[in-house]
Scaffold this motif. Structure first.
Motif, PDB file in Angstrom:
ATOM      1  N   VAL A  54      10.883  -1.538   0.995  1.00 38.70           N
ATOM      2  CA  VAL A  54       9.905  -2.341   1.726  1.00 38.70           C
ATOM      3  C   VAL A  54      10.050  -3.794   1.290  1.00 38.70           C
ATOM      4  O   VAL A  54      10.019  -4.104   0.101  1.00 38.70           O
ATOM      5  N   ASP A  56       8.444  -7.607   2.338  1.00 36.79           N
ATOM      6  CA  ASP A  56       7.406  -8.326   3.074  1.00 36.79           C
ATOM      7  C   ASP A  56       6.572  -7.377   3.933  1.00 36.79           C
ATOM      8  O   ASP A  56       6.240  -7.673   5.088  1.00 36.79           O
ATOM      9  N   GLY A  57       6.282  -6.196   3.375  1.00 34.99           N
ATOM     10  CA  GLY A  57       5.435  -5.239   4.083  1.00 34.99           C
ATOM     11  C   GLY A  57       6.124  -4.457   5.184  1.00 34.99           C
ATOM     12  O   GLY A  57       5.482  -3.668   5.873  1.00 34.99           O
ATOM     13  N   ARG A  58       7.429  -4.659   5.351  1.00 37.74           N
ATOM     14  CA  ARG A  58       8.141  -3.933   6.407  1.00 37.74           C
ATOM     15  C   ARG A  58       9.248  -3.088   5.797  1.00 37.74           C
ATOM     16  O   ARG A  58       9.934  -3.510   4.877  1.00 37.74           O
ATOM     17  N   PHE A  59       9.401  -1.898   6.343  1.00 43.38           N
ATOM     18  CA  PHE A  59      10.425  -0.975   5.874  1.00 43.38           C
ATOM     19  C   PHE A  59      11.792  -1.440   6.351  1.00 43.38           C
ATOM     20  O   PHE A  59      11.985  -1.728   7.530  1.00 43.38           O
ATOM     21  N   ASP A  60      12.750  -1.509   5.418  1.00 41.00           N
ATOM     22  CA  ASP A  60      14.119  -1.907   5.766  1.00 41.00           C
ATOM     23  C   ASP A  60      14.925  -0.647   6.057  1.00 41.00           C
ATOM     24  O   ASP A  60      15.267   0.107   5.150  1.00 41.00           O
ATOM     25  N   ASN A  61      15.197  -0.414   7.312  1.00 39.80           N
ATOM     26  CA  ASN A  61      15.994   0.748   7.696  1.00 39.80           C
ATOM     27  C   ASN A  61      17.378   0.335   8.199  1.00 39.80           C
ATOM     28  O   ASN A  61      18.042   1.092   8.882  1.00 39.80           O
TER      29      ASN A  61
END
Length: 121
Positions: A54, A56-61
């Protein structure tokens, strides 16, 4: 009593990449840009691993998938696990069977077709 040594000790992705690159005799100077990119991505994946993937609050996929593509480009991926049995590849047509041209004789004309031909001819 001898202990079995783990052939894959825990290590960072970056360290594992560097080890694989050092022991890959097929890599040439042409692979340098991909190796450089893979190292950047490996460092990123190591950092993401510590943060639960994660940022900045976003999941890195995306980063792990890009790294796997770099491994593939370098020929460092396993295509088939050793000893694994694969199902034989099936040759499948992209055209449904009903749409494929069949080499058969046409059906005999119906009474209606015979009647139409008689009137027209």
């Amino acid at each position: 009593m001898a202990r079995n040594k783990d052939p894959f000790p825990a290590q960072s992705v970056h360290a594992a990449l560097n080890s694989a690159v050092r022991s890959a005799p097929h890599l040439t100077d042409d692979h340098r840009p991909v190796v450089a990119l893979a190292r950047v991505l490996a460092k990123r994946v190591d950092k993401l691993d510590k943060q639960g993937f994660v940022i900045d609050g976003r999941f890195d996929n995306v980063s792990a998938g890009m790294l796997l593509k770099a491994f593939d480009a370098l020929g460092l991926t396993v295509k088939e696990p050793r000893g694994a049995r694969r199902a034989p590849a099936r040759e499948e047509s992209l055209v449904p069977p009903s749409a494929e041209a069949e080499e058969t004789t046409p059906p005999p004309p119906t009474d209606m077709e015979k009647f139409r031909r008689g009137r027209a001819g």
